[in-house]
Write a protein that holds these residues in place. Structure first.
Motif, PDB file in Angstrom:
ATOM      1  N   LYS A   1      -6.883   9.717  -0.201  1.00  0.00           N
ATOM      2  CA  LYS A   1      -5.493   9.579   0.216  1.00  0.00           C
ATOM      3  C   LYS A   1      -5.325  10.335   1.530  1.00  0.00           C
ATOM      4  O   LYS A   1      -5.704  11.499   1.630  1.00  0.00           O
ATOM      5  N   LYS A   2      -4.764   9.660   2.520  1.00  0.00           N
ATOM      6  CA  LYS A   2      -4.556  10.272   3.828  1.00  0.00           C
ATOM      7  C   LYS A   2      -3.074  10.583   3.980  1.00  0.00           C
ATOM      8  O   LYS A   2      -2.252   9.675   4.027  1.00  0.00           O
ATOM      9  N   ARG A   3      -2.758  11.862   4.079  1.00  0.00           N
ATOM     10  CA  ARG A   3      -1.363  12.290   4.135  1.00  0.00           C
ATOM     11  C   ARG A   3      -1.044  12.947   5.482  1.00  0.00           C
ATOM     12  O   ARG A   3      -0.350  13.952   5.543  1.00  0.00           O
ATOM     13  N   PHE A   4      -1.564  12.345   6.570  1.00  0.00           N
ATOM     14  CA  PHE A   4      -1.422  13.027   7.851  1.00  0.00           C
ATOM     15  C   PHE A   4      -0.832  12.171   8.968  1.00  0.00           C
ATOM     16  O   PHE A   4      -1.047  12.443  10.146  1.00  0.00           O
ATOM     17  N   ALA A   5      -0.075  11.136   8.638  1.00  0.00           N
ATOM     18  CA  ALA A   5       0.619  10.376   9.674  1.00  0.00           C
ATOM     19  C   ALA A   5       1.632  11.270  10.382  1.00  0.00           C
ATOM     20  O   ALA A   5       2.221  12.164   9.772  1.00  0.00           O
ATOM     21  N   GLN A   6       1.845  11.043  11.667  1.00  0.00           N
ATOM     22  CA  GLN A   6       2.733  11.915  12.448  1.00  0.00           C
ATOM     23  C   GLN A   6       4.146  11.957  11.881  1.00  0.00           C
ATOM     24  O   GLN A   6       4.800  12.981  11.882  1.00  0.00           O
ATOM     25  N   ALA A   7       4.627  10.800  11.407  1.00  0.00           N
ATOM     26  CA  ALA A   7       5.981  10.749  10.863  1.00  0.00           C
ATOM     27  C   ALA A   7       6.034  11.208   9.413  1.00  0.00           C
ATOM     28  O   ALA A   7       7.093  11.216   8.795  1.00  0.00           O
ATOM     29  N   GLY A   8       4.886  11.596   8.854  1.00  0.00           N
ATOM     30  CA  GLY A   8       4.848  12.113   7.498  1.00  0.00           C
ATOM     31  C   GLY A   8       4.628  11.057   6.433  1.00  0.00           C
ATOM     32  O   GLY A   8       4.460  11.381   5.268  1.00  0.00           O
ATOM     33  N   GLN A   9       4.612   9.781   6.825  1.00  0.00           N
ATOM     34  CA  GLN A   9       4.429   8.737   5.835  1.00  0.00           C
ATOM     35  C   GLN A   9       2.947   8.600   5.470  1.00  0.00           C
ATOM     36  O   GLN A   9       2.080   9.110   6.162  1.00  0.00           O
ATOM     37  N   TYR A  10       2.691   7.866   4.422  1.00  0.00           N
ATOM     38  CA  TYR A  10       1.327   7.680   3.940  1.00  0.00           C
ATOM     39  C   TYR A  10       0.570   6.724   4.855  1.00  0.00           C
ATOM     40  O   TYR A  10       1.121   5.721   5.313  1.00  0.00           O
ATOM     41  N   VAL A  11      -0.696   7.040   5.150  1.00  0.00           N
ATOM     42  CA  VAL A  11      -1.541   6.148   5.937  1.00  0.00           C
ATOM     43  C   VAL A  11      -2.088   5.075   4.999  1.00  0.00           C
ATOM     44  O   VAL A  11      -2.870   5.363   4.095  1.00  0.00           O
ATOM     45  N   THR A  12      -1.663   3.848   5.190  1.00  0.00           N
ATOM     46  CA  THR A  12      -2.022   2.779   4.258  1.00  0.00           C
ATOM     47  C   THR A  12      -3.237   2.009   4.753  1.00  0.00           C
ATOM     48  O   THR A  12      -3.177   1.278   5.731  1.00  0.00           O
ATOM     49  N   ASP A  13      -4.325   2.212   4.113  1.00  0.00           N
ATOM     50  CA  ASP A  13      -5.498   1.358   4.271  1.00  0.00           C
ATOM     51  C   ASP A  13      -6.247   1.407   2.946  1.00  0.00           C
ATOM     52  O   ASP A  13      -5.737   1.934   1.965  1.00  0.00           O
ATOM     53  N   ASP A  14      -7.415   0.843   2.867  1.00  0.00           N
ATOM     54  CA  ASP A  14      -8.143   0.792   1.604  1.00  0.00           C
ATOM     55  C   ASP A  14      -8.506   2.201   1.156  1.00  0.00           C
ATOM     56  O   ASP A  14      -9.187   2.937   1.868  1.00  0.00           O
ATOM     57  N   ASP A  15      -8.035   2.600  -0.030  1.00  0.00           N
ATOM     58  CA  ASP A  15      -8.281   3.950  -0.535  1.00  0.00           C
ATOM     59  C   ASP A  15      -9.695   4.143  -1.075  1.00  0.00           C
ATOM     60  O   ASP A  15     -10.126   5.270  -1.287  1.00  0.00           O
ATOM     61  N   PHE A  16     -10.409   3.053  -1.341  1.00  0.00           N
ATOM     62  CA  PHE A  16     -11.751   3.165  -1.921  1.00  0.00           C
ATOM     63  C   PHE A  16     -12.733   3.674  -0.875  1.00  0.00           C
ATOM     64  O   PHE A  16     -12.714   3.255   0.281  1.00  0.00           O
ATOM     65  N   VAL A  17     -13.618   4.589  -1.290  1.00  0.00           N
ATOM     66  CA  VAL A  17     -14.586   5.189  -0.374  1.00  0.00           C
ATOM     67  C   VAL A  17     -16.009   4.772  -0.710  1.00  0.00           C
ATOM     68  O   VAL A  17     -16.721   4.189   0.113  1.00  0.00           O
ATOM     69  N   CYS A  18     -16.463   5.064  -1.932  1.00  0.00           N
ATOM     70  CA  CYS A  18     -17.849   4.779  -2.291  1.00  0.00           C
ATOM     71  C   CYS A  18     -18.007   4.787  -3.800  1.00  0.00           C
ATOM     72  O   CYS A  18     -17.077   5.113  -4.537  1.00  0.00           O
ATOM     73  N   GLY A  19     -19.218   4.432  -4.251  1.00  0.00           N
ATOM     74  CA  GLY A  19     -19.469   4.324  -5.687  1.00  0.00           C
ATOM     75  C   GLY A  19     -19.050   2.970  -6.189  1.00  0.00           C
ATOM     76  O   GLY A  19     -19.240   1.945  -5.517  1.00  0.00           O
ATOM     77  N   THR A  20     -18.460   2.941  -7.367  1.00  0.00           N
ATOM     78  CA  THR A  20     -17.984   1.702  -7.974  1.00  0.00           C
ATOM     79  C   THR A  20     -16.460   1.698  -7.983  1.00  0.00           C
ATOM     80  O   THR A  20     -15.834   2.692  -8.318  1.00  0.00           O
ATOM     81  N   ARG A  21     -15.872   0.571  -7.622  1.00  0.00           N
ATOM     82  CA  ARG A  21     -14.416   0.462  -7.682  1.00  0.00           C
ATOM     83  C   ARG A  21     -13.956   0.517  -9.140  1.00  0.00           C
ATOM     84  O   ARG A  21     -14.589  -0.056 -10.022  1.00  0.00           O
ATOM     85  N   GLY A  22     -12.854   1.196  -9.356  1.00  0.00           N
ATOM     86  CA  GLY A  22     -12.316   1.301 -10.704  1.00  0.00           C
ATOM     87  C   GLY A  22     -11.579   0.049 -11.113  1.00  0.00           C
ATOM     88  O   GLY A  22     -11.162  -0.755 -10.270  1.00  0.00           O
ATOM     89  N   ALA A  23     -11.435  -0.148 -12.417  1.00  0.00           N
ATOM     90  CA  ALA A  23     -10.601  -1.216 -12.980  1.00  0.00           C
ATOM     91  C   ALA A  23      -9.280  -0.582 -13.387  1.00  0.00           C
ATOM     92  O   ALA A  23      -9.246   0.335 -14.211  1.00  0.00           O
ATOM     93  N   PHE A  24      -8.192  -1.057 -12.800  1.00  0.00           N
ATOM     94  CA  PHE A  24      -6.898  -0.399 -12.998  1.00  0.00           C
ATOM     95  C   PHE A  24      -5.928  -1.296 -13.765  1.00  0.00           C
ATOM     96  O   PHE A  24      -5.946  -2.521 -13.598  1.00  0.00           O
ATOM     97  N   PRO A  25      -5.100  -0.665 -14.633  1.00  0.00           N
ATOM     98  CA  PRO A  25      -4.955   0.782 -14.783  1.00  0.00           C
ATOM     99  C   PRO A  25      -6.163   1.423 -15.450  1.00  0.00           C
ATOM    100  O   PRO A  25      -6.772   0.857 -16.354  1.00  0.00           O
ATOM    101  N   LEU A  26      -6.483   2.626 -14.989  1.00  0.00           N
ATOM    102  CA  LEU A  26      -7.510   3.451 -15.601  1.00  0.00           C
ATOM    103  C   LEU A  26      -6.822   4.358 -16.608  1.00  0.00           C
ATOM    104  O   LEU A  26      -5.817   4.996 -16.305  1.00  0.00           O
TER     105      LEU A  26
END
Length: 400
Positions: A159-184
Motif C-alpha cells: 500500500k502506497k500512502r505517499f501521494a502529495q495530496a494525501g490520497q491513496y496511490v492506486t495501482d496494482d497492490d500485488f508485489v510477488c508470490g501468489t495472488r490471494g483469493a479474496f475475500p481471504l
C-alpha cells in the motif's frame, strides 16, 4: 560521499533531540539551505561542530520528513541491515505466529521496530507492506529481498500512502508470490474476518483494535443492545454478537459498509435478523435515535481522525466532544460507551478533556472503567511517545 547521500548540520535544539534518541526528522531542520533533499536521500546528521550524530533518510509524510535509522556512521542501508531489523521484529511476534486463534497481526511497526515510515502486516501467510513516503519506498528492492531472507510467504501486497495530496496511490497492490483469493478469511482471537488485500488502502479490519474487540466480546456484550458508529465493516458489531449481544446496529456513511458488514456476520455464522445496518452520518443517526427515543446498552465510537462528507467535515481535535455528547444522550443509564481515537495529535490527557466537555454538553455523569492503547504487536519507541496514537476509554454512564 556516494551520490544519494548528504550531510545535514542541525541546530542546537535538533541536536539535543537526536541525541536523546528521538527518531523523527522535521522539515524545519532543513530550512535555510538551498533545496530540500531528494526523497530517499541518505542523511548524515551532524552537530554544530560537524561531528556525526546519526544516519537516516529523507522522506516527506504526514508527520515529519524522514527518520533516523542508525547511530553508526558506517552502517549501510542494505539488504542485510533491513533483514536484521525484520528478524528482530518477527522474533518478538513468535507467540502470535504460533497462535491457532489469531492469524492476522502486525509484524513490523515503523519506528517502534526501528524503521520509521514502514509497516508490515501478516494475513495468514500473506504480507502487506505499507509505505508512508517515497523516501522509504526507494529502499523497496532491498526490503523485499530482506523479507524473503527472513520468512517464507504465500504472497506480498503493498500500500502506497505517499501521494502529495494525501490520497491513496492506486495501482496494482500485488508485489510477488501468489495472488490471494479474496475475500481471504483470517482469525483474530477466534473471530473470523473477511479481508481484501487488493482493494485500496484498507483491508477490511483495523488491526490495532484487537484487544478492544476481545474485551467487548468477553466482557461487555452479553445481553446488550449495541450501537457501533463509524462501523466500517462491522468488526466491533461481530465481536459484540459473538459475545451474546441481543441486537447490534452498525452505522457508517459508506454504501459498501452494509454488504461488507453482512459478509462479516455470515463468515462467523451469525444471524442477520438482529444485525441492523444504516448508511448514515453518525451525528444524524444519533439525532434520529433521540427523536425515536432509542437508547443503547453499549456504544462503540471509533471515528477517523479526519473525515469529510458532502455536508460535514469531522476533525477529532475540534469535533470529538460534540460527537461524544451525542452518543452519550442515546446511552442508557448504567450503559457503557467505548470511546476511541487514533488521532496522533490528541494526547490521552486531551482525550480525557474531550470526555469532560462531552459530559457537560450532554448533562450526564460517567466514570472511566478501563483504558486501552495499542496492542503488543504495535510497539512504541520510548524516545517517540507520539507514536502511541491509539487511545480508548471505556466509560459507564452513572446518571442522565
Amino acid at each position: 560521499m556516494a551520490q544519494g547521500e548528504t550531510r545535514i548540520q542541525l541546530d542546537k535544539d535538533a541536536v539535543q533531540q537526536v541525541r536523546t534518541g528521538y527518531p523523527l526528522l522535521h522539515k524545519e531542520w532543513f530550512e535555510g539551505g538551498s533545496e530540500p533533499p531528494v526523497e530517499g536521500t541518505i542523511l548524515h546528521l551532524l552537530d554544530q561542530k560537524g561531528q556525526f550524530l546519526a544516519k537516516g533518510y529523507y522522506g516527506s509524510q504526514n508527520v515529519g520528513c524522514g527518520w533516523v535509522l542508525t547511530y553508526d556512521a558506517k552502517q549501510p542501508f542494505d539488504r542485510t541491515f533491513f533483514a536484521q531489523k525484520l528478524q528482530q521484529a518477527f522474533e518478538k511476534r513468535a507467540s502470535l505466529f504460533a497462535s491457532e486463534e489469531t492469524t492476522v497481526f502486525r509484524v513490523f511497526h515503523g519506528e517502534g521496530d526501528g524503521i520509521g515510515g514502514l509497516t508490515i502486516d501478516y494475513y495468514d501467510g500473506f504480507y502487506v507492506l505499507t509505505w508512508y513516503s517515497e523516501g522509504i519506498h526507494s529502499f523497496r528492492t532491498s526490503l523485499l529481498k530482506a523479507l524473503a531472507d527472513v520468512t517464507a510467504y504465500k504472497g506480498v501486497y503493498e500500500k502506497k500512502r505517499f501521494a502529495q495530496a494525501g490520497q491513496y496511490v492506486t495501482d496494482d497492490d500485488f508485489v510477488c508470490g501468489t495472488r490471494g483469493a479474496f475475500p481471504l478469511l483470517v482469525k483474530e482471537n477466534g473471530i473470523q474476518f473477511a479481508v481484501y488485500l487488493n482493494d485500496g488502502p484498507m483491508t477490511g479490519i483495523f488491526l490495532d483494535q484487537r484487544d478492544v474487540r476481545k474485551r467487548i466480546r468477553d466482557h461487555y456484550a452479553a445481553g446488550k443492545t449495541v450501537l457501533n458508529l463509524f462501523s466500517y465493516t462491522g468488526a466491533f458489531s461481530v465481536a459484540a454478537a459473538l459475545g451474546g449481544a441481543i441486537a447490534t446496529t452498525s452505522v457508517d456513511v459508506a454504501n459498501r459498509s452494509v454488504p461488507r458488514t453482512e459478509e462479516q456476520f455470515r463468515v462467523n455464522e451469525l444471524p442477520l435478523e438482529e444485525a441492523h445496518m444504516y448508511v448514515m452520518d453518525a451525528f444524524r443517526y444519533c439525532a434520529y435515535a433521540r427523536k425515536k427515543g432509542m437508547l443503547y446498552d453499549l456504544i462503540v465510537l471509533d471515528p477517523p481522525s479526519f473525515a469529510r462528507t458532502k455536508k460535514r467535515t469531522f476533525r477529532a481535535t475540534k469535533d470529538y466532544s460534540a460527537l461524544l455528547s451525542e452518543a452519550m444522550m442515546v446511552t442508557k443509564v448504567g450503559g457503557v460507551i467505548i470511546a476511541s481515537t487514533n488521532a496522533s495529535n490528541v494526547s490521552l490527557k486531551a482525550f480525557k478533556r474531550f470526555v469532560t466537555e462531552a459530559q457537560k454538553m450532554s448533562g450526564g455523569r460517567y466514570e472511566v472503567l478501563e483504558t486501552f492503547g495499542l496492542p503488543k504487536d504495535f510497539p512504541v519507541s520510548k524516545a517517540y511517545p507520539q507514536g502511541r496514537y491509539l487511545k480508548v476509554l471505556i466509560m459507564k454512564k452513572l446518571s442522565a
